[in-house]
Design a protein around this motif. Structure first.
Motif, short mmCIF file in Angstrom:
data_model
loop_
_atom_site.label_atom_id
_atom_site.label_comp_id
_atom_site.label_asym_id
_atom_site.label_seq_id
_atom_site.Cartn_x
_atom_site.Cartn_y
_atom_site.Cartn_z
N GLU A 110 28.44 74.76 28.70
CA GLU A 110 28.58 75.30 27.16
C GLU A 110 27.45 74.37 26.37
OE1 GLU A 110 30.69 77.39 25.85
OE2 GLU A 110 31.41 77.80 27.81
N ASP A 111 27.26 74.81 25.19
CA ASP A 111 26.37 74.31 24.24
C ASP A 111 26.75 72.61 23.94
OD1 ASP A 111 25.08 76.53 24.17
OD2 ASP A 111 25.39 76.97 22.11
N LYS A 112 25.96 71.90 23.71
CA LYS A 112 26.55 70.47 23.33
C LYS A 112 27.48 69.82 24.21
CE LYS A 112 25.02 71.80 18.63
NZ LYS A 112 25.32 72.68 17.87
N SER A 113 27.16 70.06 25.81
CA SER A 113 28.39 69.57 26.43
C SER A 113 28.20 68.20 26.90
CB SER A 113 28.39 70.32 27.85
OG SER A 113 28.63 71.79 27.37
N PHE A 114 26.93 67.63 26.68
CA PHE A 114 26.68 66.24 27.52
C PHE A 114 26.00 65.18 26.47
CE2 PHE A 114 26.66 69.42 30.85
CZ PHE A 114 27.30 68.95 31.85
N ASP A 115 26.09 64.02 26.85
CA ASP A 115 25.89 62.97 26.17
C ASP A 115 24.29 62.47 26.52
OD1 ASP A 115 28.24 62.15 24.34
OD2 ASP A 115 29.12 61.80 26.53
N VAL A 116 23.90 62.67 27.68
CA VAL A 116 23.01 62.22 28.42
C VAL A 116 22.52 63.41 29.37
CG1 VAL A 116 21.57 60.75 29.64
CG2 VAL A 116 23.37 59.87 28.06
N VAL A 117 21.25 63.71 29.39
CA VAL A 117 20.91 64.85 30.33
C VAL A 117 19.71 63.64 31.16
CG1 VAL A 117 19.36 66.66 31.30
CG2 VAL A 117 21.25 66.80 29.36
N ALA A 118 19.59 63.72 32.62
CA ALA A 118 18.84 62.93 33.43
C ALA A 118 18.14 63.55 34.39
CB ALA A 118 19.62 61.66 33.87
N SER A 119 16.86 63.40 34.53
CA SER A 119 16.09 64.05 35.43
C SER A 119 14.94 63.35 36.08
CB SER A 119 15.13 65.47 34.68
OG SER A 119 14.34 66.13 35.61
N ALA A 120 14.75 63.29 37.35
CA ALA A 120 13.88 62.55 37.96
C ALA A 120 13.16 63.39 39.00
CB ALA A 120 14.53 61.54 38.77
N GLY A 121 11.85 64.09 38.52
CA GLY A 121 11.13 64.86 39.06
C GLY A 121 11.28 66.30 39.23
N SER A 122 12.17 66.79 38.25
CA SER A 122 12.62 68.19 38.19
C SER A 122 12.12 69.07 37.27
CB SER A 122 14.09 68.31 38.43
OG SER A 122 14.91 67.52 39.25
N LEU A 123 11.30 68.81 36.45
CA LEU A 123 10.84 69.47 35.50
C LEU A 123 9.96 70.60 35.85
CD1 LEU A 123 10.07 66.99 32.44
CD2 LEU A 123 12.09 68.49 32.95
N SER A 124 9.32 70.31 36.82
CA SER A 124 8.23 71.14 37.42
C SER A 124 8.78 72.74 38.37
CB SER A 124 7.50 70.75 38.21
OG SER A 124 8.00 70.05 39.52
N TYR A 125 10.28 72.58 38.30
CA TYR A 125 11.00 73.65 39.28
C TYR A 125 11.48 74.88 38.31
CZ TYR A 125 10.52 70.65 43.07
OH TYR A 125 9.87 69.80 44.05
N GLY A 126 10.71 75.20 37.65
CA GLY A 126 11.10 76.61 36.82
C GLY A 126 10.16 76.74 35.48
N ASP A 127 10.24 77.52 34.50
CA ASP A 127 9.51 77.92 33.44
C ASP A 127 9.69 76.80 32.50
OD1 ASP A 127 7.96 79.89 31.68
OD2 ASP A 127 9.87 79.52 30.57
N SER A 128 8.84 76.05 31.94
CA SER A 128 9.09 75.01 31.11
C SER A 128 9.88 75.33 29.81
CB SER A 128 7.57 74.34 30.78
OG SER A 128 6.65 75.31 30.05
N ASN A 129 9.38 76.42 29.03
CA ASN A 129 10.08 76.83 27.89
C ASN A 129 11.56 76.88 28.11
OD1 ASN A 129 8.05 76.82 26.27
ND2 ASN A 129 7.21 78.93 27.06
N ASN A 130 12.16 77.48 29.39
CA ASN A 130 13.45 77.73 29.72
C ASN A 130 14.17 76.55 29.94
OD1 ASN A 130 12.94 80.48 29.22
ND2 ASN A 130 13.17 80.82 31.43
N ILE A 131 13.44 75.57 30.77
CA ILE A 131 14.19 74.39 30.99
C ILE A 131 14.21 73.52 29.87
CG2 ILE A 131 13.71 72.23 32.23
CD1 ILE A 131 12.16 73.95 34.48
N ASP A 132 13.04 73.29 28.85
CA ASP A 132 13.04 72.41 27.87
C ASP A 132 14.16 72.70 26.87
OD1 ASP A 132 11.13 71.15 29.12
OD2 ASP A 132 9.54 71.96 27.83
#
Length: 193
Positions: free
Chosen positions: A76-98
């Motif tokens: 759901e929208d606004k579900s998490f206090d923190v989103v963490a990512s280590a080396g995953s930003l390149s696994y898809g379309d940047s606009n969609n991911i961001d």
């Protein structure tokens, strides 16, 4: 080490944390040690099974796993206090991911990330070699984050802290084995706010 420090500085036991691309849990346990509720996601059920079994073996009970495509997060929208990512930003379309990261973050939430930039020729070459050797998917080479994307991401948040690491930091595991952790802790780094 910087990523792990930020995890400890920002996350507390009352937080709900989404980890993107958790794999088998390299950083998941650091997230769990904060006492926060951790939702570890990956596209590979096999990796999540390994992570779950390791968590069970270590008697860690604040991690749940969920298969998720980082371009279409099943939350759901606004579900998490923190989103963490280590080396995953390149696994898809940047606009969609961001936009998905921004969508699932609560107002005032944090996005903690460490990743390679394609502007560094050594990282670029390293990823290219891994694609040729079939150790990485081609998408991860084509969608490596850029400085331009980083600037776009920083404009999405009210406050940001960026730290650039040296061009040989991907050699960290090898250098640690040769010289130990103390050597890497003394290596100069560039810090940008």
């Amino acid at each position: 080490m910087f990523y792990e420090k930020k995890i400890n500085d920002i996350i507390s036991s009352g937080n709900k944390v989404l980890e993107l691309g958790s794999g088998t849990g390299l950083h998941t346990y650091s997230l769990s040690l904060t006492g926060a509720k951790v939702v570890a996601t990956d596209i590979s059920q096999e990796y999540l099974n390994i992570l779950s079994q390791n968590a069970l073996n270590k008697k860690v009970n604040n991690i749940i796993t969920k298969i998720a495509n980082i371009e279409e997060l099943p939350f759901e929208d606004k579900s998490f206090d923190v989103v963490a990512s280590a080396g995953s930003l390149s696994y898809g379309d940047s606009n969609n991911i961001d936009s998905e990261i921004r969508r699932v973050l609560k107002p005032g939430g944090y996005f903690i990330c460490v990743d390679s930039l394609n502007n560094n020729p050594l990282y670029y070459l390293n990823r290219f070699i891994h694609v040729i050797r079939k150790r990485r998917k081609k998408v991860s080479f084509l969608n490596m984050p850029t400085v331009k994307r980083l600037k776009k991401i920083t404009n999405m948040y009210s406050s940001t802290e960026i730290k650039y690491f040296g061009c040989i930091s991907f050699l960290g595991p090898v250098l640690t084995r040769i010289f130990g952790n103390k050597f890497l802790e003394k290596t100069p780094k560039k810090h940008i706010d």
